[in-house]
Design an enzyme around this catalytic site. Structure first.
Site, PDB file in Angstrom:
ATOM      1  N   GLY A  24      19.430   4.532  26.153  1.00  0.00           N
ATOM      2  CA  GLY A  24      18.046   4.422  26.601  1.00  0.00           C
ATOM      3  C   GLY A  24      17.429   3.065  26.296  1.00  0.00           C
ATOM      4  N   ARG A  28       9.025   2.387  25.172  1.00  0.00           N
ATOM      5  CA  ARG A  28       7.793   2.780  24.474  1.00  0.00           C
ATOM      6  C   ARG A  28       7.727   2.224  23.053  1.00  0.00           C
ATOM      7  NH1 ARG A  28       7.837   9.081  24.972  1.00  0.00           N
ATOM      8  NH2 ARG A  28       6.137   8.853  23.452  1.00  0.00           N
ATOM      9  N   LYS A 348      15.110 -11.052 -10.501  1.00  0.00           N
ATOM     10  CA  LYS A 348      16.020 -11.214  -9.381  1.00  0.00           C
ATOM     11  C   LYS A 348      17.347 -11.731  -9.912  1.00  0.00           C
ATOM     12  CE  LYS A 348      16.979 -14.686  -7.368  1.00  0.00           C
ATOM     13  NZ  LYS A 348      18.178 -15.612  -7.360  1.00  0.00           N
ATOM     14  N   TYR A 363       8.691 -14.346 -14.583  1.00  0.00           N
ATOM     15  CA  TYR A 363       9.730 -14.375 -13.549  1.00  0.00           C
ATOM     16  C   TYR A 363      11.072 -14.675 -14.210  1.00  0.00           C
ATOM     17  CZ  TYR A 363      12.763 -15.858  -9.794  1.00  0.00           C
ATOM     18  OH  TYR A 363      13.830 -15.977  -8.941  1.00  0.00           O
ATOM     19  N   ASN A 374      12.905 -11.065 -26.724  1.00  0.00           N
ATOM     20  CA  ASN A 374      11.511 -10.846 -26.357  1.00  0.00           C
ATOM     21  C   ASN A 374      11.048 -12.033 -25.527  1.00  0.00           C
ATOM     22  OD1 ASN A 374       8.570 -10.750 -26.415  1.00  0.00           O
ATOM     23  ND2 ASN A 374       8.815  -9.137 -27.937  1.00  0.00           N
ATOM     24  N   ALA A 377       4.664 -13.671 -22.381  1.00  0.00           N
ATOM     25  CA  ALA A 377       3.890 -13.665 -21.141  1.00  0.00           C
ATOM     26  C   ALA A 377       3.911 -15.029 -20.469  1.00  0.00           C
ATOM     27  CB  ALA A 377       2.450 -13.256 -21.436  1.00  0.00           C
TER      28      ALA A 377
END
Length: 461
Positions: A24, A28, A348, A363, A374, A377
């Site tokens: 098909g 739509r 990542k 990050y 540890n 921040a």
């Protein structure tokens, strides 16, 4: 040979073939992506169906393509499926007939499925095959359903035993026939020896001028051979022809997956807000807070807590770890046992060791962090120089002060401390203190003198 010689037992799985219609145009959807390749739970809907078929160990799988066939062919080729081209869209019967060459020499049962009806389960397919092989030897098995709104679906007229008296397309149905709520999903099971001879006799003398697959039921009836219908839930045979229908099917899949997760021992605090991928794996006693999103490739071990608004894809989280809120685990992230990944931390291709913590605004990319380390921040592993990516190693028990930048490739030794605000460009030996920042200088009274001078300057204008 006795009178029962034509009755066969349920076909073995090795004698199953599947023909999947995917020709098909999908106009739509209003998309450059082929309709059957639009994803549900992160996987193209056609591949959902192929995965269910694969569980039958089929001898052959044929995908009938048409417009945009290059996309479909590229998607199914790695899975070993054969493709057959329907160059003209002349109806479902014509589409199935295009698989004749690919199924030449095949002897067994043929499942006819649709690429835009992706949620049909392996269990339902087995029921169709079992019914086809039952002792009364039906010519075909049709999968029916009873939707809340029968709308323009083809109707099935059957007796209480499921023997089909008539199948009719909505366009050709009488008002009485349209009042019947048993509808044709289009899915069928037919023995290969019957399928193509019946298809060769299908005509197109109907309102649409098409060659309808369901016509083989009435052709077989004319030969004195009955067909039967078995039923399934409407949600299982929901088709996708628009973005709105895609959303409905996605929602149904997600609802079922959430229920399965809770049945398997996970706690979802707000189930309707959790979004799963097709391959998400959750252990027991996992707690998932609201608005957690799983992309493909997420594996969560037992006793993990996933706090609200976290995004996890291509990552694994070991037992006892805590992730989030607002954490992002990207492909290659590995969170160790009892480790903590906190607010607005992104990982990542990084490993956070057992009991290690990265609790705030950090990050960690292309990094190996030892047990018990540890990460303060605002810490960043600077892994990319515009051309290549490089590894940062942080040893066991190391402490990285807040707002530090670790310029890879670099290694921080076991137990080392990096002072807050440092930019580290060279390796730091074990148990050492590394501080790499400008020296603080204070000039008493300077600020007051500066303000006075500026006020005087402004007043003189």
């Amino acid at each position: 040979m006795d009178d029962n010689s034509t009755v066969s037992a349920s076909p073995p799985t090795s004698s199953v073939a599947a023909v999947i219609l995917a020709a098909g145009k999908g106009t739509r959807m209003k998309s450059d992506l082929h309709k059957v390749l639009h994803p549900i739970a992160g996987r193209p809907m056609l591949l959902h169906l192929l995965a269910s078929v694969e569980a039958l160990s089929p001898e052959r799988v044929v995908v009938v393509t048409g417009a945009g066939r290059e996309q479909v062919e590229a998607a199914v080729a790695p899975l070993g499926a054969t493709t057959a081209l329907q160059a003209e869209q002349l109806g479902t019967g014509h589409a199935v007939a295009q698989a004749a060459e690919a199924l030449a020499g095949f002897e067994g049962a043929v499942l006819i499925l649709y690429g835009d009806v992706p949620l049909v389960t392996t269990a339902t397919m087995r029921r169709m095959l079992d019914r086809l092989g039952a002792t009364d030897a039906p010519a075909t098995v049709v999968l029916g359903f009873r939707p809340d709104d029968a709308a323009a679906y083809g109707r099935i007229i059957a007796d209480g035993e499921g023997r089909i008296a008539k199948m009719v397309e909505f366009k050709d149905a009488s008002p009485e026939e349209r009042a019947v709520d048993l509808c044709n999903s289009g899915l069928m099971a037919v023995k290969s020896a019957d399928l193509f001879p019946l298809l060769a006799r299908v005509g197109n003398d109907n309102a649409a001028g098409e060659y309808y697959l369901p016509d083989i039921v009435m052709l077989a009836a004319g030969d004195g051979r009955a067909s039967v219908v078995i039923e399934t839930a409407a949600a299982e045979v929901a088709g996708v022809n628009s973005r709105a229908e895609l959303a409905v099917v996605e929602a149904a899949w997600q609802q079922a997956r959430r229920a399965q997760a809770m049945a398997d021992g996970a706690t979802l605090l707000a189930p309707e807000t959790v979004w799963f991928s097709h391959d998400t794996r959750l252990g027991r006693d996992v707690v998932v807070e609201p608005n957690v999103f799983f992309g493909p490739g997420a594996t969560i071990a037992d006793k993990v807590t996933l706090r609200a608004f976290s995004h996890i894809e291509g990552a694994s989280v070991a037992s006892g770890a805590i992730v989030g809120p607002y954490a992002r685990l990207r492909p290659g992230a590995v969170v160790g046992e009892d480790a903590h990944v906190g607010n607005f931390v992104e990982m990542k291709k990084a490993v956070l060791g057992k009991g290690a913590k990265a609790n705030h605004l950090t990050y960690l990319g292309d990094a190996e962090i030892g047990a018990g380390a540890n990460i303060g921040a605002g810490t960043i592993t600077c892994n990319y120089d515009g051309f290549g990516k490089y590894l940062t190693r942080i040893g066991e028990g190391a402490f990285i002060g807040s707002n530090s930048s670790l310029v890879a490739p670099v290694a921080i030794g076991d137990g080392a401390i990096v002072g807050a605000g440092s930019v580290i460009t060279s390796d730091v030996e074990a148990d050492a203190l590394a501080v790499a920042r400008g020296r603080q200088e204070a000039r008493p009274g300077w600020a007051a003198r500066f303000r006075s001078a500026m006020k005087a300057k402004k007043a003189a204008k």
